[in-house]
Design a protein around this motif. Structure first.
Motif, PDB file in Angstrom:
ATOM      1  N   SER A 519      -7.100   0.373 -20.481  1.00 32.29           N
ATOM      2  CA  SER A 519      -7.493  -0.823 -19.773  1.00 32.29           C
ATOM      3  C   SER A 519      -6.608  -1.811 -20.476  1.00 32.29           C
ATOM      4  CB  SER A 519      -8.827  -0.855 -19.724  1.00 32.29           C
ATOM      5  OG  SER A 519      -9.123  -1.771 -21.935  1.00 32.29           O
ATOM      6  N   PRO A 520      -6.407  -2.933 -19.624  1.00 35.04           N
ATOM      7  CA  PRO A 520      -5.431  -4.329 -19.643  1.00 35.04           C
ATOM      8  C   PRO A 520      -6.492  -5.064 -20.756  1.00 35.04           C
ATOM      9  CG  PRO A 520      -6.105  -4.045 -17.582  1.00 35.04           C
ATOM     10  CD  PRO A 520      -7.145  -3.343 -18.035  1.00 35.04           C
ATOM     11  N   LEU A 521      -5.296  -5.203 -21.306  1.00 30.77           N
ATOM     12  CA  LEU A 521      -5.725  -6.149 -22.536  1.00 30.77           C
ATOM     13  C   LEU A 521      -5.788  -7.837 -22.624  1.00 30.77           C
ATOM     14  CD1 LEU A 521      -5.447  -5.976 -26.488  1.00 30.77           C
ATOM     15  CD2 LEU A 521      -3.315  -6.573 -26.315  1.00 30.77           C
ATOM     16  N   PHE A 522      -7.208  -7.934 -23.460  1.00 25.24           N
ATOM     17  CA  PHE A 522      -7.510  -9.138 -22.935  1.00 25.24           C
ATOM     18  C   PHE A 522      -8.336  -9.102 -24.241  1.00 25.24           C
ATOM     19  CE2 PHE A 522      -8.113  -7.095 -18.561  1.00 25.24           C
ATOM     20  CZ  PHE A 522      -7.737  -8.622 -17.615  1.00 25.24           C
ATOM     21  N   VAL A 523      -7.613 -10.783 -24.462  1.00 23.11           N
ATOM     22  CA  VAL A 523      -7.730 -11.219 -25.939  1.00 23.11           C
ATOM     23  C   VAL A 523      -8.341 -12.769 -26.252  1.00 23.11           C
ATOM     24  CG1 VAL A 523      -5.947  -9.614 -27.212  1.00 23.11           C
ATOM     25  CG2 VAL A 523      -5.709 -12.298 -27.002  1.00 23.11           C
ATOM     26  N   ASN A 524      -9.440 -12.959 -26.798  1.00 23.21           N
ATOM     27  CA  ASN A 524      -9.380 -14.202 -26.943  1.00 23.21           C
ATOM     28  C   ASN A 524     -10.061 -14.946 -28.510  1.00 23.21           C
ATOM     29  OD1 ASN A 524     -12.021 -13.427 -27.731  1.00 23.21           O
ATOM     30  ND2 ASN A 524     -12.928 -14.684 -26.879  1.00 23.21           N
ATOM     31  N   GLY A 525      -9.929 -15.904 -29.229  1.00 18.88           N
ATOM     32  CA  GLY A 525      -9.864 -16.160 -29.943  1.00 18.88           C
ATOM     33  C   GLY A 525     -11.319 -16.682 -30.601  1.00 18.88           C
ATOM     34  N   ALA A 526     -12.254 -15.976 -32.449  1.00 10.68           N
ATOM     35  CA  ALA A 526     -13.186 -15.777 -32.531  1.00 10.68           C
ATOM     36  C   ALA A 526     -14.286 -17.674 -32.238  1.00 10.68           C
ATOM     37  CB  ALA A 526     -13.614 -16.164 -33.755  1.00 10.68           C
ATOM     38  N   GLY A 527     -15.300 -17.735 -31.366  1.00  3.83           N
ATOM     39  CA  GLY A 527     -15.337 -18.895 -31.076  1.00  3.83           C
ATOM     40  C   GLY A 527     -15.031 -19.727 -29.494  1.00  3.83           C
ATOM     41  N   ASP A 528     -13.928 -18.750 -29.187  1.00  2.00           N
ATOM     42  CA  ASP A 528     -13.466 -19.265 -28.436  1.00  2.00           C
ATOM     43  C   ASP A 528     -13.860 -18.869 -26.755  1.00  2.00           C
ATOM     44  OD1 ASP A 528     -11.400 -20.403 -26.233  1.00  2.00           O
ATOM     45  OD2 ASP A 528      -9.777 -21.332 -27.810  1.00  2.00           O
ATOM     46  N   SER A 529     -14.612 -19.501 -26.159  1.00  2.00           N
ATOM     47  CA  SER A 529     -14.755 -18.435 -24.635  1.00  2.00           C
ATOM     48  C   SER A 529     -13.316 -17.956 -23.810  1.00  2.00           C
ATOM     49  CB  SER A 529     -15.706 -19.119 -23.922  1.00  2.00           C
ATOM     50  OG  SER A 529     -15.130 -20.263 -23.303  1.00  2.00           O
ATOM     51  N   ALA A 530     -12.303 -18.929 -23.959  1.00  2.00           N
ATOM     52  CA  ALA A 530     -10.631 -18.572 -22.949  1.00  2.00           C
ATOM     53  C   ALA A 530     -10.165 -17.375 -23.549  1.00  2.00           C
ATOM     54  CB  ALA A 530      -9.681 -19.245 -23.411  1.00  2.00           C
ATOM     55  N   ILE A 531     -10.021 -16.652 -22.488  1.00  2.00           N
ATOM     56  CA  ILE A 531      -9.175 -15.210 -22.141  1.00  2.00           C
ATOM     57  C   ILE A 531      -8.090 -15.466 -21.970  1.00  2.00           C
ATOM     58  CG2 ILE A 531      -9.678 -12.894 -21.116  1.00  2.00           C
ATOM     59  CD1 ILE A 531     -13.236 -13.263 -20.953  1.00  2.00           C
ATOM     60  N   HIS A 532      -7.066 -14.385 -22.469  1.00  2.00           N
ATOM     61  CA  HIS A 532      -6.134 -14.564 -22.317  1.00  2.00           C
ATOM     62  C   HIS A 532      -5.959 -12.987 -21.760  1.00  2.00           C
ATOM     63  CE1 HIS A 532      -6.395 -18.407 -24.548  1.00  2.00           C
ATOM     64  NE2 HIS A 532      -4.857 -18.852 -24.486  1.00  2.00           N
ATOM     65  N   MET A 533      -4.224 -12.606 -21.290  1.00  2.00           N
ATOM     66  CA  MET A 533      -3.478 -11.446 -21.709  1.00  2.00           C
ATOM     67  C   MET A 533      -2.504 -11.427 -21.343  1.00  2.00           C
ATOM     68  SD  MET A 533      -3.744  -9.532 -17.347  1.00  2.00           S
ATOM     69  CE  MET A 533      -2.741  -7.794 -17.377  1.00  2.00           C
ATOM     70  N   ALA A 534      -2.128 -10.463 -22.361  1.00  2.00           N
ATOM     71  CA  ALA A 534      -0.841 -10.104 -22.922  1.00  2.00           C
ATOM     72  C   ALA A 534       0.163  -9.254 -21.713  1.00  2.00           C
ATOM     73  CB  ALA A 534      -0.490  -8.914 -23.612  1.00  2.00           C
ATOM     74  N   THR A 535       1.092 -10.091 -20.629  1.00  2.00           N
ATOM     75  CA  THR A 535       2.089 -10.339 -19.927  1.00  2.00           C
ATOM     76  C   THR A 535       3.515 -10.656 -20.464  1.00  2.00           C
ATOM     77  OG1 THR A 535       2.615 -10.126 -17.294  1.00  2.00           O
ATOM     78  CG2 THR A 535       1.119 -11.520 -18.453  1.00  2.00           C
ATOM     79  N   GLY A 536       4.430  -9.745 -20.066  1.00  7.37           N
ATOM     80  CA  GLY A 536       6.022 -10.901 -20.246  1.00  7.37           C
ATOM     81  C   GLY A 536       6.162 -11.153 -21.761  1.00  7.37           C
ATOM     82  N   GLY A 537       5.708 -10.712 -22.274  1.00  7.01           N
ATOM     83  CA  GLY A 537       6.023 -10.315 -24.023  1.00  7.01           C
ATOM     84  C   GLY A 537       4.870 -12.013 -24.664  1.00  7.01           C
ATOM     85  N   VAL A 538       4.228 -12.090 -24.341  1.00  4.81           N
ATOM     86  CA  VAL A 538       3.130 -14.367 -24.192  1.00  4.81           C
ATOM     87  C   VAL A 538       1.852 -12.773 -24.148  1.00  4.81           C
ATOM     88  CG1 VAL A 538       5.328 -15.092 -24.090  1.00  4.81           C
ATOM     89  CG2 VAL A 538       3.990 -15.144 -21.655  1.00  4.81           C
ATOM     90  N   PHE A 539       0.683 -13.717 -24.052  1.00  2.00           N
ATOM     91  CA  PHE A 539      -0.427 -14.475 -24.165  1.00  2.00           C
ATOM     92  C   PHE A 539      -0.525 -15.639 -22.732  1.00  2.00           C
ATOM     93  CE2 PHE A 539      -0.648 -11.974 -27.758  1.00  2.00           C
ATOM     94  CZ  PHE A 539      -1.879 -10.920 -27.490  1.00  2.00           C
ATOM     95  N   ARG A 540      -1.433 -14.793 -22.142  1.00  3.58           N
ATOM     96  CA  ARG A 540      -1.274 -16.257 -20.496  1.00  3.58           C
ATOM     97  C   ARG A 540      -2.887 -16.301 -20.669  1.00  3.58           C
ATOM     98  NH1 ARG A 540       2.691 -14.610 -16.256  1.00  3.58           N
ATOM     99  NH2 ARG A 540       1.856 -17.179 -16.037  1.00  3.58           N
ATOM    100  N   HIS A 541      -3.310 -18.174 -20.335  1.00  4.48           N
ATOM    101  CA  HIS A 541      -4.841 -18.182 -20.479  1.00  4.48           C
ATOM    102  C   HIS A 541      -5.454 -17.608 -18.297  1.00  4.48           C
ATOM    103  CE1 HIS A 541      -7.933 -21.347 -19.416  1.00  4.48           C
ATOM    104  NE2 HIS A 541      -8.568 -19.594 -19.928  1.00  4.48           N
TER     105      HIS A 541
END
Length: 679
Positions: A519-541
């Motif tokens: 599945s697509p890779l979505f990550v967030n930081g512990a305690g932070d609801s902002a979700i980021h996706m790995a694309t183009g060699g960076v994580f974008r909100h």
């Protein structure tokens, strides 16, 4: 020194084999012998006011002599030592240099003389100097004496021109030049003895033999007696060396195993093992070797000629092969063995039985034969980790033996790191020959690997490895890509432009799989609801829920939570939206303008240029693309907030008549991305 000559045989003063063994001494050994016989040369001037030079220091310019049937010739050179002249002449004329040395002593005492007059060198061997006439001027000078005498010996032994002392017959040989002293019959046994009599045609009488090196009586002659005395005192038996107690012999630099009536030539590749088992060789002669069956090159695969036991010679012992299949695994076969008689076979003693394990001299690794492969293990722990039994014997394999196998990358303990001798860089080695550089042990922590390092691995141990991708949080196991976080792997549909380290199955088996659904890779930081996706060699909100849905497609969204500090350390890119702007799906491959939940086909990037939009498309899932209806094609006439605009080369102009061009209806969100003119 001798006082009697109990072993002297007038008919066999020296054997042909010893007389013609040109390999008994090297030039350096001859020079060392000379040095040892004269500790201090007195020097000065002789009776003719010529410089006194001892043999160990004597040098001269030599001349060239053509080759012929007796000697191969000589290339003259400047400033050659006596040792070099003797060595080169011995090689050219196939004469034992010890014979020439002894002749120098018996004729003029030059070996031990501490103040020799110059004239002694001019007639050093008495060649061309008969007892009853002046010397032939063609033979005057040290070089001419040595070369001429050696060549003359070959002429004598040929027996074509000189036949009155021919071997195989009995001859009456004088005791002294005075005929009145008489003679006695001598059965001349060989060519070398006949040559000595041609050179000095007298035998020692009883008084000369009793005197040792001393003076006999008025009818005594001493030339052949002294030849025998000096040779046996300085060099041993004139009859050659009988077979030694052990089976290893040498002729010069050539070493042989003599056993079971056969001579096997021992090459450098196997000599170390033969030496460890049998010790140093004893010298013998070419005639001795030539009298035996020739078995070719000696191998380490020995067979007892009586019991037919097959063993391998290693570490000073013999090691039995339990089967011929194992012999074949070691690169030989039971029909190509070095056959030893039982006494020689048993001499080294028996060691542990052979296995498929091997070692190499100067290499710390353990090797295992696997078919045509020779598999090395970096450490004993590595061999154990791969299921090898460390208690089994590992015989020493030669470089020649190893060359028969396919070289395989060294196996290390799976999942452990190494440094290479001379470097502090840390690598993760894999069994398929990869070396992944480890820039930070944080990667090991995320992958769940223990931080254990084998240091200073020899460079030769990783010579078969390739330095490829650096170790990262994205790894590939059996073609599947995973993202590592906190010791757990999450399977992803794409690495998002990050580097992927392909890891071997053994290492992958150590890793914990948290989810094996791509599945697509979505990550967030512990305690932070902002979700980021790995694309183009960076994580974008991910800008909003609509974008998240578009990127993920139908179904539950999987978000991998990282530690806050870990999330903060990740490379970041611009905010990511998929509810507006251009998108593309992997299955379709075509570019669309996403607008209010529908997709408008972009048939050319030129239309994007006209609208002033960048040529960039966000990848969304096939499922997300399929869920949105298609709504025509992007044109150069758009309606924003009820107003028509004509687009050309990035500039939008308000119009009232579309002039037959289809109108593209855009949502306020997309219109906000355009550079609309003000009224």
């Amino acid at each position: 020194m001798k006082t009697t000559l109990a072993g002297f045989n007038a008919g066999n003063i020296i054997s042909d084999a010893v007389f013609t063994n040109k390999s008994t001494m090297t030039e350096a050994q001859i020079q060392s012998f000379f040095n040892g016989k004269v500790a201090r040369c007195l020097g000065g001037r002789d009776e003719n006011n010529e410089p006194i030079v001892c043999l160990k220091d004597f040098r001269m310019n030599t001349v060239s002599r053509p080759g012929d049937a007796y000697c191969s010739g000589y290339s003259g050179a400047a400033n050659e030592s006596a040792a070099r002249i003797i060595y080169r002449v011995a090689q050219a004329c196939n004469i034992n240099p010890q014979v020439l040395i002894v002749m120098l002593q018996k004729e003029q005492g030059l070996i031990t003389h501490t103040w020799p007059s110059a004239w002694r060198y001019r007639i050093a061997l008495g060649q061309g100097c008969p007892d009853t006439a002046p010397c032939d001027p063609n033979y005057i000078g040290f070089f001419h004496q040595i070369y001429g005498a050696a060549r003359q010996m070959q002429i004598y032994m040929e027996g074509r021109w000189f036949q009155w002392y021919a071997p195989g017959r009995t001859w009456n040989i004088l005791y002294n030049p005075k005929a009145s002293c008489g003679s006695s019959p001598v059965a001349v046994a060989n060519k070398a003895t006949s040559a000595l009599y041609y050179y000095t045609p007298y035998q020692p009488n009883a008084a000369a033999l009793r005197a040792g090196y001393g003076t006999g009586d008025g009818c005594s002659a001493y030339g052949n007696r002294n030849f025998y005395n000096y040779f046996t005192d300085w060099f041993g038996s004139t009859q050659g060396i009988k077979r030694p107690d052990g089976p290893i012999v040498n002729v010069g630099k050539d070493i042989y195993a003599i056993t079971n009536g056969t001579a096997y030539h021992i090459t450098a590749d196997v000599w170390g093992q033969y030496k460890a088992a049998f010790g140093d060789p004893a010298p013998t002669t070419n005639d001795h070797i030539g009298s035996l069956r020739q078995g070719g090159a000696a191998t380490l695969f020995l067979q007892d000629a009586s019991t037919l036991t097959v063993s391998y010679l290693s570490d000073g012992k013999t090691h039995r092969f339990p089967t011929c299949d194992l012999v074949a695994s070691w690169g030989s076969n039971c029909n190509a063995l070095t056959k030893f008689d039982s006494d020689d076979f048993r001499r080294p003693g028996a060691g542990p039985e052979m296995t498929v394990r091997a070692k190499m001299a100067g290499d710390a690794r353990v090797f295992v034969i696997e078919g045509k492969d020779l598999v090395p293990y970096g450490t004993a722990a590595a061999a154990t980790a791969w299921g090898q039994n460390p208690s089994l014997y590992a015989a020493t394999m030669t470089p020649g033996g190893a060359s028969k196998y396919r070289a395989i990358p060294t196996r290390f303990v799976p999942g452990e790191f190494i440094t290479i001798a001379g470097s502090t860089r840390v690598y993760l080695p894999t069994s398929d020959g990869e070396l992944h550089y480890v820039s930070s042990f944080d990667f090991a922590t995320h992958l769940g690997l223990p931080v254990k390092v084998t240091k200073n691995v020899a460079a030769t141990a990783v010579a078969q490895h390739r330095t490829t991708t650096d170790l990262s949080r994205f790894v590939s196991c059996d073609g599947r890509v995973y993202f590592a976080a906190g010791g757990t792997l999450w399977r992803v549909a794409s690495s998002g432009g990050f580097g992927v380290a392909a890891v071997d199955a053994r290492t992958c088996a150590l890793l914990r799989i948290g989810n094996d659904t791509a599945s697509p890779l979505f990550v967030n930081g512990a305690g932070d609801s902002a979700i980021h996706m790995a694309t183009g060699g960076v994580f974008r909100h991910v800008a909003n829920p609509a974008t998240l849905t578009a990127l993920n497609g139908p179904g539950a969204v999987r978000v991998v939570t990282l530690a806050a500090a870990d999330m903060a350390a990740q490379p970041k890119g611009a905010m990511l939206r998929a509810d507006i702007g251009f998108v593309v799906t992997p299955g379709d491959g075509r570019v669309y303008l996403a607008d209010a939940g529908r997709l408008i086909y972009l048939n050319s990037w030129l239309r994007a240029d006209d609208l002033g939009l960048p040529r960039q498309a966000v990848a969304i899932s096939d499922a997300a693309g399929a869920a949105m209806p298609k709504a025509g094609t992007v044109t150069t006439v758009v309606r924003c907030n009820g107003v028509l605009h004509s687009a050309a080369a990035g500039k939008l102009t308000i119009i009232t008549d579309p002039r037959g061009v289809a109108i593209t209806e855009l949502s306020p969100a997309n219109c906000a991305t355009l550079k609309l003119p003000t009224r």
